[in-house]
Design a protein around this motif. Sequence first.
Motif, PDB file in Angstrom:
ATOM      1  N   ASP A   1      -4.407   2.849   3.519  1.00 29.25           N
ATOM      2  CA  ASP A   1      -4.693   1.817   2.523  1.00 29.25           C
ATOM      3  C   ASP A   1      -4.286   0.426   3.003  1.00 29.25           C
ATOM      4  O   ASP A   1      -4.611  -0.566   2.362  1.00 29.25           O
ATOM      5  CB  ASP A   1      -3.950   2.116   1.220  1.00 29.25           C
ATOM      6  N   ASP A   2      -3.570   0.362   4.113  1.00 28.72           N
ATOM      7  CA  ASP A   2      -3.047  -0.902   4.623  1.00 28.72           C
ATOM      8  C   ASP A   2      -3.994  -1.447   5.692  1.00 28.72           C
ATOM      9  O   ASP A   2      -4.131  -0.884   6.778  1.00 28.72           O
ATOM     10  CB  ASP A   2      -1.657  -0.662   5.211  1.00 28.72           C
TER      11      ASP A   2
ATOM     12  N   PRO B   1       0.833  -1.211   0.000  1.00 27.85           N
ATOM     13  CA  PRO B   1       0.000   0.000   0.000  1.00 27.85           C
ATOM     14  C   PRO B   1       0.868   1.261   0.000  1.00 27.85           C
ATOM     15  O   PRO B   1       1.952   1.281   0.557  1.00 27.85           O
ATOM     16  CB  PRO B   1      -0.784  -0.111   1.300  1.00 27.85           C
TER      17      PRO B   1
END
Length: 84
Positions: free
Chosen positions: A76-77, A71
């Motif tokens: 986003d992770d 990511p």
Amino acid sequence: MGRYLPIMMMALLAIYCVVEVAQAPTYAVRRMPRWLWATAIICLPLLGPLGWLILGRPNRASRSDSSIGRPKAPDDDNDFLRGL
């Protein structure tokens, strides 16, 4: 001028390739070490730059490092978000 055009083009190609060798990551250069590519480009006027462009240039497979596919930002992770 027409007689000097091929010589100028070969010199510009060699300069471009030397700069590209200098900027390439050490781990990503293929076939030979960077110093040997730079020597080949300088000593072999046409074969050195063409060899670099065809055989030695880093490609996506040779640049594979741990950051590819990861990511781009923490939000986003999913693993990072689970740990909050």
